[in-house]
Design a protein around this motif. Structure first.
Motif, PDB file in Angstrom:
ATOM      1  N   UNK A 502       0.808  -1.205   0.000  1.00 25.24           N
ATOM      2  CA  UNK A 502       0.000   0.000   0.000  1.00 25.24           C
ATOM      3  C   UNK A 502       0.840   1.253   0.000  1.00 25.24           C
ATOM      4  N   UNK A 503       0.181   2.399   0.229  1.00 27.88           N
ATOM      5  CA  UNK A 503       0.816   3.706   0.116  1.00 27.88           C
ATOM      6  C   UNK A 503       1.475   4.099   1.433  1.00 27.88           C
ATOM      7  N   UNK A 504       2.471   3.316   1.828  1.00 29.52           N
ATOM      8  CA  UNK A 504       3.198   3.601   3.055  1.00 29.52           C
ATOM      9  C   UNK A 504       4.639   3.124   2.943  1.00 29.52           C
ATOM     10  N   UNK A 505       5.426   3.444   3.966  1.00 29.52           N
ATOM     11  CA  UNK A 505       6.787   2.910   4.046  1.00 29.52           C
ATOM     12  C   UNK A 505       7.010   2.412   5.466  1.00 29.52           C
ATOM     13  N   UNK A 538      15.155  -3.544  15.692  1.00 31.55           N
ATOM     14  CA  UNK A 538      13.958  -3.778  16.505  1.00 31.55           C
ATOM     15  C   UNK A 538      13.161  -4.956  15.958  1.00 31.55           C
ATOM     16  N   UNK A 539      12.294  -5.485  16.816  1.00 29.36           N
ATOM     17  CA  UNK A 539      11.458  -6.619  16.413  1.00 29.36           C
ATOM     18  C   UNK A 539      10.373  -6.198  15.436  1.00 29.36           C
ATOM     19  N   UNK A 540       9.954  -4.945  15.543  1.00 26.66           N
ATOM     20  CA  UNK A 540       8.846  -4.474  14.708  1.00 26.66           C
ATOM     21  C   UNK A 540       9.230  -3.159  14.043  1.00 26.66           C
ATOM     22  N   UNK A 541       8.334  -2.681  13.225  1.00 30.30           N
ATOM     23  CA  UNK A 541       8.466  -1.362  12.611  1.00 30.30           C
ATOM     24  C   UNK A 541       7.107  -0.676  12.691  1.00 30.30           C
ATOM     25  N   UNK A 542       7.053   0.563  12.286  1.00 30.69           N
ATOM     26  CA  UNK A 542       5.772   1.260  12.137  1.00 30.69           C
ATOM     27  C   UNK A 542       5.646   1.685  10.684  1.00 30.69           C
ATOM     28  N   UNK A 543       4.410   1.746  10.224  1.00 37.07           N
ATOM     29  CA  UNK A 543       4.181   2.151   8.837  1.00 37.07           C
ATOM     30  C   UNK A 543       3.606   3.556   8.805  1.00 37.07           C
ATOM     31  N   UNK A 544       4.124   4.337   7.858  1.00 34.80           N
ATOM     32  CA  UNK A 544       3.717   5.738   7.712  1.00 34.80           C
ATOM     33  C   UNK A 544       3.321   5.980   6.263  1.00 34.80           C
ATOM     34  N   UNK A 568      -3.183  11.636   7.228  1.00 30.98           N
ATOM     35  CA  UNK A 568      -4.150  11.366   8.293  1.00 30.98           C
ATOM     36  C   UNK A 568      -5.174  12.489   8.404  1.00 30.98           C
ATOM     37  N   UNK A 569      -4.747  13.739   8.132  1.00 32.91           N
ATOM     38  CA  UNK A 569      -5.710  14.851   8.129  1.00 32.91           C
ATOM     39  C   UNK A 569      -6.700  14.707   6.979  1.00 32.91           C
ATOM     40  N   UNK A 570      -6.200  14.310   5.806  1.00 29.34           N
ATOM     41  CA  UNK A 570      -7.097  14.107   4.664  1.00 29.34           C
ATOM     42  C   UNK A 570      -8.106  12.997   4.949  1.00 29.34           C
ATOM     43  N   UNK A 571      -7.662  11.986   5.698  1.00 27.71           N
ATOM     44  CA  UNK A 571      -8.547  10.877   6.043  1.00 27.71           C
ATOM     45  C   UNK A 571      -9.353  11.166   7.304  1.00 27.71           C
ATOM     46  N   UNK A 572      -9.254  12.402   7.792  1.00 30.95           N
ATOM     47  CA  UNK A 572     -10.023  12.892   8.941  1.00 30.95           C
ATOM     48  C   UNK A 572      -9.809  12.043  10.188  1.00 30.95           C
ATOM     49  N   UNK A 573      -8.589  11.512  10.325  1.00 33.67           N
ATOM     50  CA  UNK A 573      -8.245  10.748  11.512  1.00 33.67           C
ATOM     51  C   UNK A 573      -8.869   9.382  11.605  1.00 33.67           C
ATOM     52  N   UNK A 574      -9.508   8.941  10.531  1.00 35.02           N
ATOM     53  CA  UNK A 574     -10.213   7.656  10.570  1.00 35.02           C
ATOM     54  C   UNK A 574      -9.337   6.490  10.159  1.00 35.02           C
ATOM     55  N   UNK A 575      -8.117   6.758   9.691  1.00 33.58           N
ATOM     56  CA  UNK A 575      -7.266   5.670   9.213  1.00 33.58           C
ATOM     57  C   UNK A 575      -5.819   5.933   9.567  1.00 33.58           C
ATOM     58  N   UNK A 576      -5.152   4.883  10.058  1.00 34.36           N
ATOM     59  CA  UNK A 576      -3.728   4.884  10.315  1.00 34.36           C
ATOM     60  C   UNK A 576      -3.070   3.863   9.388  1.00 34.36           C
ATOM     61  N   UNK A 577      -1.850   4.129   8.991  1.00 34.75           N
ATOM     62  CA  UNK A 577      -1.177   3.231   8.055  1.00 34.75           C
ATOM     63  C   UNK A 577      -1.015   1.835   8.647  1.00 34.75           C
TER      64      UNK A 577
END
Length: 647
Positions: A502-505, A538-544, A568-577
């Protein structure tokens, strides 16, 4: 040519011209020689021998008199009137007369007058009754305050027209309304060194009278600015420091720095706006690259300094300003300093950034200020001041900014720390009346500053542009990025990325410094995630989120880059990567993923963008990146439109 009789004897027994300001003897320079500076640094020094025809005295010219030597005013056998001097006693006991102010009084006779002898070889220093210094032996400069009749509490005749702020002196002076004296005379300093008495009985030396030849001084000054405590570490060791700027009644200010133990001792007791007496500091020549004070020196204090609270002189110590109109700053060279009196129109949100030089996080807050010249400019505050700026500058106050630094970053901008809110000066009342009658009516003003990225909110309405401005104004082609704000509609969002879900890294899981979940993390062969920035695995990462899209208004369409916070502002806070990734990876979130991007398409926003030329492969391209998105308040926008139409 007539020389002042017994003047050398009098000077030899005095501590300086402050003992008798009316004493201005006429003497002859019978010897002039440049001192060899073996160290190879610093300003040149000139040795002189002064004669009254009977005795002579060893001396030196202060560096401010070097120009008189170069122009021949001070030369071998010349005749001088000494307007200002001090006499220092060296460690060996030898006395040296330091010329601080002098002027030529007649033609050079070309030869020595009389047959003078060394005053130090004369028993008693050549004391003479009824000497030119005012009768009898002069009192020492330190630890003894003379007393005499009259109304002057400092024991010496008051001048006919006293300057209430401590300025004055000989020469052609033009005094401004704040006690500042501009000296147009040649060679002499702007005012005599008038030493008042501190609460402990010690004489007070004005900051303007400090010099490298004397280390026994006491100054009474107000703390106008105080920095925070900073730490340092190098090959010689580590420690802490803080600095203050001091202003006294002579209208001169000086920068002072405290190191190590002095930080613990004096930082808690020094407060801005309070007056103290200071002694025991060490003078050095000021580094004007980092020092904007008027004094040519800086002072360093250690733990052995003497500092005492003394608010007895607070009422006569007032800041001296040299205001310029904001419209005139357009013609001011970058890296210069100006004083401005202005209205704070807008206070932005405090924003943090990481210094490229030090790697430390800095806090800044941007103000938009205006005056009655019809122009406005952006002014940036830093550090603790930025943190409290919204409270300090609320309600459109009148503010005097002292020595704000001029920059050409984004048109013309200012950066400053020293300020006074609602200063008690006549110009402030005039500006307040102008603002009440004209300024706050919403009339457009000319901005000297282009839009910038430090202020994360949109620019004021009268600075908005069209999407077509990116091309028509050729934004992004300079060495520094350009910024602009505009209202536009999202027409397309590119949600697919080749070879990715998807549209993240994938970003580093370290939420602290230096990564803050921003820098890319790469998956290792054992399934962990490694970050090159912090060198941690690290064991994990975060997606942005990171993707591109197009925005359009009635003038043009443009490609833009969108990053995590803006997405996140465009998605009005309803979605996180991270949330979308988990649902897509589980196989049941594709519809949610597509609908999230679809819902954001064809919505209207106010965008703030950075435009900069970047290398993409082997090709240079102009890239437009969204740095903030704000929802449209149609009520506010309607009012702005009506104001711009003058309805």
């Amino acid at each position: 040519m007539s020389l002042t009789p017994n003047s050398v004897s009098s000077m030899f027994r005095m501590a300086g011209s402050a003992d008798n300001p009316s004493f201005a003897p006429t003497v002859q320079v019978i010897h002039l020689k440049k001192i060899d500076n073996k160290g190879g640094g610093g300003e040149e020094r000139w040795k002189v021998i002064l004669s009254d025809g009977t005795h002579f005295l060893q001396g030196m010219c202060a560096t401010q008199l070097n120009s008189l030597v170069h122009t021949g005013v001070i030369s071998q056998h010349c005749i001088l009137r000494v307007n200002e001097f001090i006499v220092n006693t060296m460690g060996s006991g030898q006395k040296i007369c330091i010329l601080l102010g002098a002027e030529q009084t007649g033609p050079n006779p070309g030869d020595r007058i009389g047959s003078p002898v060394d005053i130090t070889k004369v028993p008693g220093g050549g004391a003479a009754q009824g000497s030119a210094a005012g009768g009898g032996a002069a009192q020492p400069m330190y630890g003894n305050v003379q007393s005499s009749g009259g109304n002057n509490p400092y024991g010496r005749p008051s001048p006919a027209k006293a300057n209430p702020y401590g300025g004055g002196g000989g020469g052609a002076n033009n005094n401004n309304g704040y006690g500042q004296s501009n000296n147009n005379g040649g060679g002499a300093s702007s005012s005599p060194i008038v030493r008042m008495s501190s609460a402990t009985g010690q004489p007070i030396t004005p900051i303007s009278g400090l010099n490298m030849y004397s280390n026994r001084w006491v100054i009474r000054a107000k703390v106008t600015t105080k920095s925070g405590i900073r730490t340092w570490s190098n090959a010689k060791g580590e420690g802490s420091l803080f600095s203050v700027e001091l202003l006294d009644s002579s209208g001169t200010d000086v920068k002072c720095t405290f190191f190590k133990e002095a930080v613990d001792k004096f930082n808690p007791i020094l407060e801005e706006g309070h007056v103290y007496t200071f002694s025991g500091g060490r003078l050095k020549v000021a580094n004007m690259q980092y020092n904007t004070c008027k004094s040519q020196f800086e002072i360093t204090f250690d733990q052995n300094a003497e500092i005492h609270l003394d608010n007895s002189g607070a009422d006569v110590i007032r800041e001296v300003y040299e205001f310029v109109k904001i419209a005139e700053i357009e013609n001011t060279e970058p890296n210069g300093y100006v004083d401005i009196l202005c209205v704070v129109k807008h206070v932005g949100e405090p924003a943090s950034l990481v210094s490229k030089k030090s790697g430390k996080e800095l806090l800044k807050c941007e103000l938009m200020v205006e005056d009655d010249s019809g122009a406005e400019i952006r002014l940036t505050m830093w550090g603790d001041t930025a943190k409290t700026a919204q409270d300090k500058f609320a309600g459109n106050p009148i503010v005097a900014f002292k020595r704000a630094r001029v920059s050409d970053y984004g048109g013309r901008t200012l950066s400053g720390q020293a300020f006074s809110v609602e200063p008690n000066i006549p110009q402030a009342n005039q500006l307040k009346q102008w603002w009440a009658s004209n300024g706050n009516k919403g009339a457009p003003s000319r901005s000297l500053s282009t839009a910038m990225g430090g202020n994360r909110g949109p620019d004021p309405f009268n600075q908005w542009k069209n999407v077509s401005s990116i091309k028509s104004e050729q934004l992004g082609y300079g060495e520094k990025p350009d910024w602009l704000s505009f209202k536009a509609t999202i027409t397309f969002l590119k949600k697919e990325k080749q070879g990715d879900e998807g549209a993240w890294y994938t970003a580093c899981a370290n939420a602290g410094d230096p990564c803050k979940n921003m820098f890319k993390a790469t998956q290792t062969s054992d399934g962990h995630w490694h970050c090159d920035k912090c060198q941690q695995t690290n064991d994990t990462c975060v997606r942005r989120f990171i993707f591109s899209g197009t925005v359009a208004d009635d003038t043009c369409t443009s490609w833009v880059s969108v990053f995590n916070e803006q997405a996140e502002s465009l998605f009005k806070g309803e979605a996180k990567a991270d949330d979308l990734y988990e649902k897509v990876a589980n196989g049941d979130g594709r519809d949610l993923y597509d609908s999230t991007f679809m819902k954001a398409t064809y919505t209207d926003w106010i965008f703030k963008c950075k435009v900069k030329q970047e290398m993409v492969g082997d090709e240079q391209r102009v890239k437009t990146s969204i740095v903030s998105v704000s929802p449209i308040d149609y009520v506010v926008e309607s009012r702005n439109l009506l104001t711009s139409l003058c309805v």
